[in-house]
Design a protein around this motif. Structure first.
Motif, mmCIF file in Angstrom:
data_model
loop_
_atom_site.group_PDB
_atom_site.id
_atom_site.type_symbol
_atom_site.label_atom_id
_atom_site.label_comp_id
_atom_site.label_asym_id
_atom_site.label_seq_id
_atom_site.Cartn_x
_atom_site.Cartn_y
_atom_site.Cartn_z
ATOM 1 N N ASP A 1 7.715 18.936 1.476
ATOM 2 C CA ASP A 1 6.540 19.637 0.991
ATOM 3 C C ASP A 1 5.387 18.661 0.845
ATOM 4 O OD1 ASP A 1 4.645 21.071 -0.153
ATOM 5 O OD2 ASP A 1 5.791 21.625 -1.950
ATOM 6 N N PRO A 2 4.331 18.842 1.606
ATOM 7 C CA PRO A 2 3.215 17.896 1.527
ATOM 8 C C PRO A 2 2.573 17.871 0.158
ATOM 9 C CG PRO A 2 2.682 19.770 2.939
ATOM 10 C CD PRO A 2 4.099 19.923 2.545
ATOM 11 N N ALA B 1 2.411 17.265 -11.010
ATOM 12 C CA ALA B 1 2.758 16.033 -11.746
ATOM 13 C C ALA B 1 1.523 15.521 -12.448
ATOM 14 C CB ALA B 1 3.308 15.001 -10.776
ATOM 15 N N ARG C 1 9.354 22.479 -6.274
ATOM 16 C CA ARG C 1 8.158 22.893 -5.557
ATOM 17 C C ARG C 1 7.094 23.429 -6.515
ATOM 18 N NH1 ARG C 1 7.522 26.016 -0.281
ATOM 19 N NH2 ARG C 1 9.495 25.051 0.157
ATOM 20 N N VAL D 1 -3.518 13.257 2.462
ATOM 21 C CA VAL D 1 -2.621 13.583 1.354
ATOM 22 C C VAL D 1 -1.337 14.240 1.850
ATOM 23 C CG1 VAL D 1 -4.285 13.704 -0.518
ATOM 24 C CG2 VAL D 1 -3.976 15.651 1.010
ATOM 25 N N SER D 2 -1.344 14.741 3.043
ATOM 26 C CA SER D 2 -0.097 15.326 3.550
ATOM 27 C C SER D 2 0.477 14.401 4.608
ATOM 28 C CB SER D 2 -0.377 16.695 4.155
ATOM 29 O OG SER D 2 -1.126 16.526 5.345
ATOM 30 N N ASP D 3 1.756 14.524 4.840
ATOM 31 C CA ASP D 3 2.396 13.666 5.827
ATOM 32 C C ASP D 3 1.720 13.799 7.178
ATOM 33 O OD1 ASP D 3 4.037 12.919 3.913
ATOM 34 O OD2 ASP D 3 5.906 13.684 4.803
ATOM 35 N N LEU E 1 4.078 17.975 -2.517
ATOM 36 C CA LEU E 1 4.947 17.259 -3.443
ATOM 37 C C LEU E 1 4.346 15.892 -3.740
ATOM 38 C CD1 LEU E 1 7.758 17.721 -4.709
ATOM 39 C CD2 LEU E 1 8.653 16.336 -2.837
ATOM 40 N N ASN E 2 4.462 15.451 -4.953
ATOM 41 C CA ASN E 2 3.935 14.148 -5.306
ATOM 42 C C ASN E 2 4.610 13.075 -4.463
ATOM 43 O OD1 ASN E 2 3.046 11.841 -6.403
ATOM 44 N ND2 ASN E 2 3.296 12.503 -8.520
ATOM 45 N N ILE E 3 3.819 12.512 -3.633
ATOM 46 C CA ILE E 3 4.382 11.641 -2.610
ATOM 47 C C ILE E 3 5.093 10.444 -3.204
ATOM 48 C CG2 ILE E 3 2.268 10.354 -2.303
ATOM 49 C CD1 ILE E 3 2.974 10.328 0.701
ATOM 50 N N ARG F 1 -1.375 11.894 7.206
ATOM 51 C CA ARG F 1 -1.103 10.455 7.193
ATOM 52 C C ARG F 1 -0.780 9.955 8.590
ATOM 53 N NH1 ARG F 1 1.967 11.698 2.047
ATOM 54 N NH2 ARG F 1 0.399 11.262 0.480
#
Lengths: 966, 359, 271, 178
Positions: free
Chosen positions: A22-23, D17, D13, C36-38, A25-27, C41
């Motif tokens: 899940d993008p 945070a 999900r 911010v998303s894979d 989601l806190n990476i 990136r």
């Protein structure tokens, strides 16, 4: 590497299907991360903060230079000082006068107001005129431009197309007529404007005049006020213009520099123009008003000689590092090459400036006691340099001790060897004396100049004693065996009287160059020129009366190359002097005897010489076959060559031998790694090395293991600390820096040559020249009997007269009352010319031809006679055959010689103010502040009277030449 | 204190220092599991630091260490041992894991790939910023050196090449310039480039290990640490005026004398062994030298191929094997020549100054 | 009034950021936006000319400081620092023997931020060390092994270029340190076999009996110095090499080096 | 570097945070603010580098000999090359003219036959007084401060200039009355 092929195939970056992870989601909490984001940010934040701090630190560190501190301090002090000045100026304003003027101005205003109507009418008239003038002038200018074109067209046609030129000429001429009309209009308007302006002025002129008068009264205070504002425009403005980064926009704190195109920083094989930045911190150096300020702001202590715009060495032309040395471009205390004068100052500097010695600086600044060394860069002649006493002392020492005999030195190539000619030693001395002398010259007389070769620090031990004595004996015997003893020209007549001789020595002028016994302490250095000739002490223990008689009677007959002048003594006088000199003995010395020759020691030395060029065994065999005589000759000759005796003395067989010492052409630029400091514990600098060497030339042999023939050979001169310092200064001053010829425009070859000759002949032993000298005066109590001052000699005497006088001073007696006499120096034509040019050059007087023809009137001549009588000149001055009835000591020079001897213009200056030319002269002053004290003659007109004096002196008394009246 | 300084001064003489360093290298490799541990590092590096700090009180040590251009070498004194220790520690750990059958440290994570942005890019940025900080701080604190202006007439004593070439300059003590200055540097470059082609050992690719490639690593460490870095340090800190050796606490006296008399091999052979004069004919005179040199390059390869290098010969094939042995022999010639100089004052094995051909 | 309030509330950094990111200018420059998303990136890595030197994903162990020591990256960054500071220094430095030395003095004494010279010099020293350590690491991890043999070779040449860059720069201040370091260094060239006039074999290269071809004006050292001693021509040659020649070659080879890292599978690791 | 993140249980999900987010922002903004600040500081420092603290040009103030050396009505070109100044003496005094054309900075020539300064670049013409009268020059030539030193020499200060169109020629210093 699992997903990549090892053979270099491109891994296709597979974009994972977004569904897997899940993008949003806190990476940083994902498993496929190496670092947490927060951690990375934290690290980045800390390092960026550090970077910011360091960048700012870098800017501040770069900005915060030492010189800014000084510039701020200087501005602060200047503001304070200016404020004090302003207050003083404000206090000095004549308030009453200002008030009065203000009242008058008010009155004028009122008057103007009364005429307001007229005034505005005049003003509008003037305005209209100005408008008209503008348009008329415009028309004229346009027409003029047209005309220029037409004229050019015509000129061009004349040259290239003459047939069609005529019409063009007509056009141009027509235009010219128009222009002249225009011009007339313009001029007419100009006149009208001028008239109207004058009219206007009659109304308002008085007010303006009064206003400016009032402004003038308060001008100084106003100016100083403005100056304060310029210096200190307020904290905010000052801070902004000098802020880091912003300080490129018109800062008040700047690096000041003087660019010197003609003076070079002497890098090897190339010359880079100097850029002196010293004034960045030494801000008041050129301002006489700052002479009391603290360093680095203080003014140069001698603005009359250096730095000042009117001095011979102005700052713009000479800069600072030319004399002071140091790194020209540096603006930091230690890097600039400051060198402390003493340990005390060093401690203070270390404390205050964090001073250190930059070892990579080739030319650190000269400490104040050696600063005169820099004069040598330009003042390359052999003579004295004005205002440089220590330097002159060093040059004296080099000249008298003859350093150039063994060392090649620039400027001394032509100077003769300083020691006596030894080819005639047998006729003058006896061997026993010579041996004792060689062993210790200063035991004979403390002022001996002969240096000590034996019994020094490296050969003074008991193990050297027999060897030293053998060497001394060998040299002495060798010299005497080679001596050609010409018989003395004459024998001394009997009856020389010691008392009369002493009186002669003390009166005729011998003491200008000689002293008898040690000269007492002489801190002011008023007597050192009396060391020019040999000290006369102990003469009787050295030479015979016969030899001395011949010597003082005619020195050149005994030694053709001597510096000793002929005193023109009679035979009887010479005998008296000889008798006196013989009476000066040294009994202690005579009691001593020189040890017998130790043959074994001699063999050892002889062997050293035999060994050169052959093997040790051959040398032994050769030695065994030699007689004592042969050994002495071999050794003596070898020793003369080894010690270089021929550097100072003429010795037969060594006339053309090369000097044995190290070359000293640029000893001040000699590289440090070329010095051998041995095991001596001194600072490794050029100066320290030279100082140690001069104090004890053998010092660097300390702790070294050497064979006798390898020992250092330079003899010991017995220099005291002051003398060492003076010589070291010369050595360090002889540097490779080149000075372009323009820099020496005011220091001509004539002056340099003259100063050299004056020094070589020791003229200053008796005379004061350029403000220095006259050393003999310390031996003559009666001021009236002092030899004349020669300070203004060039302006005073005629070159032709001076020329002949210098060559034959015995021909005429100028000052018959003097017992000291001008000796005959045997100057040749060239030398007399050098002196003549020199005296003229330092006084800026014409040379060689001057006009002595005098334009006069009979009235002037009559007045001159009257003046002469009223002033009672002949009370002191002999004039031709008139001899005043006075003691010899109270007489003045013979005026009968004036016409051929003096320069007419000088006579006027002299009579006007004698004290200005010769301070302390007994010549009375007839004019006080230029006002005649004899108002009855020529209506008290000073210039007229002076001319009358001159005319009487030159024409009536001196039978001079009268110029054609016109 | 003075005694300690004297001992260190004596121990740092080139022959002792190089020998000791070589011994240390081999012993530490042999007992690597004891030596390359965190404990040793925690003692060794602080100890080195304290040693430096205390030594700074010595004037001569301080002078040479604080010379601005020597600062990088001071840094190297710490960096090179540290990274040697670090790589060896990793290698020891990996070897232990292999023994135990556990995966390599590197392998453990291999499967786990991370996104370049931000993990790599960001850390690179941080590294750049920190490096800039270091560089700026260094530049503020230590001004770049500037000595007197260049003067071809005045040779400073000592004259040194830039520090990274001081290994070559030290080599010049033992070899003629054409070898030390031209041929050997050329061979170093060629040799370095040849490494991947000679080293056919497939193991140890991409991870730290010692056991699997101990031979390669020891050869490289000996060449890099002893024959390059140590010579650079020696040349910087311990060579003074006239290229004389000076201990770290010794004053650089320009007049210090060292007996550097040395003789050629031909001299040893003809004069000392056979008791006759050296032959006039150059080739005859140097025939022994030529034989020795030829023998050096021809005999060992053959002997080694049959004995301890048998495995190499078989694995590499003749061409690679001979190139490798030639390069190794060239590398070994430096320590051999050093030992010969120290023990026998041997100057040249072949000495033909007439043709600038000296080996 | 309320509009103003809205405007002010919109001025918060976050909103401002958003607004900027929405603007056409921003989007035209940074195609991807904040990664911010894979996916973004990855797109950043692919779309940026500088960043695409790296692959989109790397092995975890491969980027551990413990493994790489970061020395290659440091070396490259130092090269950039040196290029930048070197360019600035060129504004104040004249490569002639009259001015070279005084220009350096001026950088120290009066040029604002003359500290650029310090950064340049120390950066150069640091770069030599970082290159060594980089190679040391590459050897210790066996990263020269196939498929990276060629890139190791390129790296060796880059090492030589780094040393030459530093060496040529060493002369430029024209002080004693510079001149004599270069004299000592360049004297070795005169012993080059056949090509140096004091090298073995040079006196065999003659025309006939007595016309030597290799002399001090026709040998390798002369080619380096442009004279028989370190003089004006040497200064100019070193300057040109230092500022133009060597950086060009180094830059070219660096491009090859980086490209090959990618082609050969990125940072090495166990297979 | 922070330690490797131990594998955590994947967050649910949609769970924001927040706590992490706050510190994330503060560290990041601190980082980027200080980074940007350093870059700006370094950038301005680099710009400052381009302005040296000294100028290697002839000094602005120079001595120009004695007034008697000048002849009335003659343009003195001795200082044209070295200092870019013409000295002119008229009936009442002396003034120092800049040799820089007010159009585009070329150096005009003095044509004594036409009694004018003529600029070769675009043809601007100036009278001997410095007033422009033809060509594109927008304003008269500038004058420099002139004064008499204590030693009787002329002192020209190029640091102070006077522009006719601003009426500055009337100020003290623009003209040395004689």
């Amino acid at each position: 590497m699992s997903s990549e092929t090892p053979n270099g195939g491109t891994p296709k970056p597979a974009i994972p299907p977004p569904a897997k992870k899940d993008p949003a989601l806190n990476i940083s909490q994902r498993g496929d991360r190496l670092y947490t984001d927060n951690g990375l940010h934290k690290w980045f934040a800390i390092s960026s903060l550090l970077l910011f701090v360091f960048t700012v630190w870098m800017i501040v560190d770069d900005y915060n230079r030492e010189w800014r501190r000084y510039q701020r301090g200087f501005t602060r002090l200047s503001v304070l000082q200016t404020e004090l000045d302003r207050q003083a100026a404000a206090g000095a304003i004549d308030v009453a006068a200002v008030n009065a003027l203000s009242a008058e101005i008010e009155a004028a205003r009122v008057r103007i107001a009364e005429n307001a109507a007229t005034l505005s009418e005049v003003e509008s008239r003037l305005e209209a005129l100005n408008d008209e003038f503008y348009s008329t002038n415009q028309a004229y200018l346009f027409a003029r431009a047209e005309y220029d074109v037409e004229r050019y067209d015509y000129e061009e046609a004349v040259a290239n197309d003459p047939e069609n030129a005529e019409p063009l000429r007509v056009i141009a001429e027509n235009r010219l007529a128009d222009i002249n009309q225009n011009l007339e209009d313009v001029e007419r308007l100009q006149i009208a404007i001028e008239e109207t302006t004058t009219e206007l002025d009659s109304y308002i002129g008085e007010r303006d005049r009064l206003s400016s008068e009032r402004d003038g009264l308060v001008a100084e205070a106003t100016q100083l006020e403005a100056a304060i504002v310029t210096l200190d425009p307020g904290l905010i403005r000052t801070s902004i213009r000098n802020a880091p980064i912003l300080d490129f926009m018109n800062p008040s704190e700047t690096v000041n520099q003087i660019q010197l195109q003609n003076l070079h920083y002497d890098a090897p094989f190339l010359q880079v123009p100097r850029v002196d930045r010293c004034t960045t911190c030494h801000l008041g150096i050129n301002d006489a008003a700052k002479d009391e300020w603290q360093q680095p702001f203080t003014a140069h202590p001698r603005l009359d000689v250096f730095v000042g715009a009117d001095s011979p060495h102005p700052m713009d032309g000479f800069g600072c590092t030319t004399c002071h040395a140091g790194l020209d471009r540096a603006v930091e205390f230690s890097r600039a090459g400051h060198v402390p004068d003493n340990a005390e100052q060093q401690a203070a500097w270390e404390d205050q400036y964090g001073w250190y010695l930059d070892h990579f600086l080739e030319t650190p600044m000269l400490p104040m006691d050696r600063i005169e060394a820099s004069c040598l860069k330009c003042h390359t002649g052999a003579g004295d340099v004005p205002e440089a006493p220590a330097l002159n002392m060093g040059r004296d020492l080099i000249r008298t001790y003859g350093c150039f005999g063994c060392h090649n030195m620039p400027g001394y190539e032509e100077v003769r060897r300083v020691g006596p000619d030894l080819t005639t030693i047998g006729g003058k001395l006896d061997p026993e004396w010579v041996k004792k002398w060689l062993a210790d010259p200063r035991a004979f007389k403390s002022e001996a100049r002969m240096p000590k070769f034996w019994f020094n620090s490296n050969n003074g031990g008991p193990e050297f004693e027999a060897r030293n004595n053998a060497e001394i004996t060998a040299i002495t015997e060798y010299l005497f065996s080679r001596s050609q003893d010409d018989p003395l020209p004459a024998a001394a007549p009997a009856g020389g009287d010691v008392g009369r001789g002493q009186a002669l020595v003390e009166s005729v002028g011998c003491l200008g160059c000689h002293a008898v016994g040690p000269i007492p302490d002489d801190p002011a250095r008023t007597q050192h020129r009396r060391r020019f000739g040999y000290n006369l002490a102990s003469q009787g223990s050295k030479t015979s009366a016969d030899w001395l008689y011949n010597w003082v009677r005619d020195p050149r007959a005994v030694w053709h190359d001597t510096n000793m002048p002929d005193m023109r003594l009679t035979d009887a006088e010479a005998a008296d002097v000889a008798a006196y000199l013989v009476s000066l003995t040294n009994p202690e010395w005579e009691a001593e005897a020189f040890p017998e020759l130790d043959e074994a020691a001699l063999d050892e030395v002889t062997l050293e010489f035999l060994r050169t060029g052959s093997t040790g065994i051959q040398a032994q065999e050769a030695l065994a076959e030699m007689t004592l005589e042969e050994k002495i000759m071999t050794t003596g000759e070898g020793l003369v060559a080894r010690y270089g005796c021929f550097g100072c003395h003429v010795i037969e067989g060594f006339e053309t031998a090369q000097p044995i010492g190290t070359e000293l052409t640029q000893p001040g630029s000699k590289l440090l790694n070329q010095f051998d400091f041995g095991f001596l514990d001194i600072e490794h600098t050029r100066t320290e090395w030279y100082a140690a060497k001069m104090a004890d030339p053998r010092i660097f042999d300390v702790d070294r293991v050497k064979r006798p023939e390898e020992l250092l050979r330079m003899p010991d001169f017995g220099f005291d600390e002051e003398q060492v310092g003076a010589i070291v200064m010369i050595l360090t001053g002889l540097v490779k820096d080149q000075v372009t010829p323009d820099m020496r425009n005011d220091l001509t070859a004539d002056i340099e040559a003259g100063r050299g000759l004056v020094a070589q002949r020791n003229c200053r032993g008796c005379h004061e020249i350029e403000g220095a000298g006259g050393d003999i005066r310390s031996t003559i109590a009666d001021q009236g009997l002092w030899p004349p001052l020669l300070n203004t000699q060039g302006a005073k005497t005629q070159p032709m007269w001076l020329h002949s006088f210098l060559q034959e001073p015995g021909e005429e007696t100028l000052r018959p009352w003097l017992s000291a006499r001008m000796p005959t120096f045997y100057l040749d034509q060239a030398e007399a010319t050098v002196l003549g040019k020199y005296f003229s050059a330092i006084d800026n007087a014409p040379y060689p031809f001057i006009d002595t023809a005098i334009a006069t009137t009979d009235e002037s001549l009559t007045a001159g006679r009257e003046l002469f009588e009223l002033a009672q000149c002949n009370l002191c001055h002999p004039a031709g055959d008139q001899m005043p009835d006075r003691d010899a000591a109270d007489l003045a020079p013979d005026l009968g010689l004036a016409a051929e001897r003096l320069r007419p213009e000088w006579v006027e200056d002299w009579i006007l103010d004698p004290q200005a030319i010769a301070p302390g002269t007994r010549m009375p002053a007839f004019y006080i502040d230029g006002v005649s004290q004899l108002p009855g003659i020529l209506d008290g007109d000073t210039p007229g009277q002076l001319e009358a004096f001159r005319d009487h002196l030159f024409l009536t008394i001196g039978n001079g030449e009268r110029a054609e009246d016109n | 204190m003075e005694t300690i300084k004297d001992i260190i001064n004596t121990l740092t003489a080139p022959e002792i220092l190089i020998t000791l360093a070589a011994i240390l290298l081999f012993v530490s490799a042999r007992y690597r599991h004891l030596f390359y541990t965190n404990k040793v590092a925690l003692i060794l590096f602080p100890a080195m630091f304290v040693f430096m700090a205390i030594s700074m009180f010595d004037e001569d040590f301080y002078l040479i260490v604080t010379k601005p251009d020597n600062v990088p070498i001071v840094g190297m004194l710490f960096l090179i041992p540290f990274f040697t220790w670090l790589s060896m520690r990793e290698a020891v750990r990996n070897d232990k894991r292999t023994e135990e059958g556990a995966p390599l440290i590197e392998k453990e994570e291999t499967a786990d790939k991370v996104l370049t942005w931000p993990d790599l890019v960001y850390t690179e940025l941080i590294a750049i910023v920190l490096l800039t900080v270091l560089l700026v701080g260094w530049s503020i604190l230590i001004p770049a050196p500037l000595e007197e202006s260049a003067n071809p007439a005045a040779t400073p004593n000592p004259s040194k090449a830039p520090w990274y070439f001081l290994g070559l300059q030290e080599m010049l003590v033992y070899f003629d310039p054409w070898l030390a200055g031209v041929v050997f540097p050329g061979l170093i470059i060629v040799g370095l480039m040849a490494i991947p082609y000679i080293d056919t050992n497939p193991k140890g690719n991409g991870y730290y290990t010692f056991k699997e490639r101990s031979w390669e690593i020891m050869t490289f460490l000996f060449g890099f640490l002893i024959l390059w870095v140590l010579l650079v340090i020696l040349g910087t800190f311990l060579r003074g005026p006239n290229w004389n050796f000076f201990g770290p606490y010794e004053y650089w006296d320009t007049h210090k004398l060292e007996a550097l008399v040395n003789v050629d091999l031909s001299d040893y052979f003809w004069v000392r062994l056979l008791g006759m004069g050296r032959p006039d004919n150059i080739l005859v005179r140097e025939s022994v030298g030529f034989l020795v040199v030829l023998g050096y390059f021809l005999v060992p390869p053959m002997l080694l191929a049959k004995t301890i290098f048998k495995r190499f010969y078989e694995n590499l094939g003749p061409a690679r094997y001979h190139i490798m042995v030639f390069l190794l022999l060239c590398m070994a010639s430096l320590p051999i020549k050093m030992v010969l100089r120290w023990l026998f004052n041997l100057k040249y094995i072949i000495g033909i100054p007439e043709y600038f051909f000296n080996i | 009034m309320s509009q103003l309030k809205d405007l002010l509330s919109n001025l918060s950094p976050a909103k401002l950021g958003e607004a900027i990111q929405k603007s056409q200018i921003y989007r035209s420059v940074f195609r991807v936006g904040v990664p911010v998303s894979d996916r973004k990136r990855m797109l950043v890595m692919l779309g940026n000319v500088f960043l695409h030197l790296h692959p989109v994903k790397v092995r975890k162990s491969g980027i551990r400081l413990r493994f790489t020591w970061c020395m290659g990256g440091i070396t490259f960054f130092l090269f950039l620092v040196l290029t930048f500071t070197g360019l600035l220094l060129m504004f104040y430095y004249r490569p002639t023997i009259e001015y070279a030395y005084v220009d350096i003095i001026d950088l120290r004494e009066q040029v604002p931020l003359g500290i650029m010279r310090e950064i340049h010099r120390w950066g150069a020293h640091a770069m030599v060390i970082s290159v060594w350590l980089h190679m040391f690491r590459v050897f210790m991890t066996g990263s020269y092994k196939p498929p990276r043999e060629f890139n190791w070779g390129v790296g060796v040449i880059l090492l030589v270029l780094t040393l030459l860059l530093s060496f040529t720069g060493y002369l430029l201040p024209w002080d004693q340190l510079a001149m004599w370091a270069i004299t000592v260094g360049s004297n070795m060239a005169r012993a080059t076999p056949f090509a140096g006039y004091e090298g073995p074999g040079a006196n065999l290269l003659t025309l006939g009996e007595n016309i030597p071809l290799i002399s001090s004006t026709s040998d390798a050292r002369f080619a380096l110095l442009g004279g028989t001693r370190v003089g004006e021509m040497a200064l100019l040659r070193f300057y040109v090499l230092h500022c133009v020649g060597l950086p060009l070659v180094a830059g070219f080879l660096m491009a090859v080096h980086f490209w090959r890292i990618r082609r050969d599978g990125g940072i090495s690791g166990p297979l | 570097m922070s330690k490797v993140n131990p594998p955590r249980p994947a967050a649910k999900r949609g769970e924001p945070a927040d706590a992490g987010r706050r510190s994330f922002f503060s560290w990041m903004s601190l980082a980027w603010v200080s980074f940007t600040a350093s870059m700006l500081a370094a950038g301005t420092a680099t710009a400052r580098f381009m302005f040296p603290n000294v100028l290697f040009e002839p000094p602005l103030t120079f001595r120009a000999g004695r007034p008697e050396e000048l002849q009335v009505g003659i343009v003195d070109e001795r200082f044209k090359d070295s200092n870019q100044v013409w000295l002119v003496r008229d009936g009442g005094g002396i003034y120092a003219l800049s040799t820089t054309c007010t159009h585009l900075g070329c150096t005009p020539n003095w044509l004594s036959a036409e009694q004018k300064f003529k600029c070769p670049c675009h043809g601007s013409g100036f009278y001997i007084t410095g007033i422009n009268f033809e060509g594109p020059a927008p304003r008269p030539l500038e004058r420099f401060a002139i004064d008499l030193a204590d030693d009787g020499q002329l002192v020209i200060d190029k640091g102070r200039k006077f522009q006719q169109e601003k009426g500055q020629w009337e100020l003290p210093g623009a003209y040395l009355e004689f």
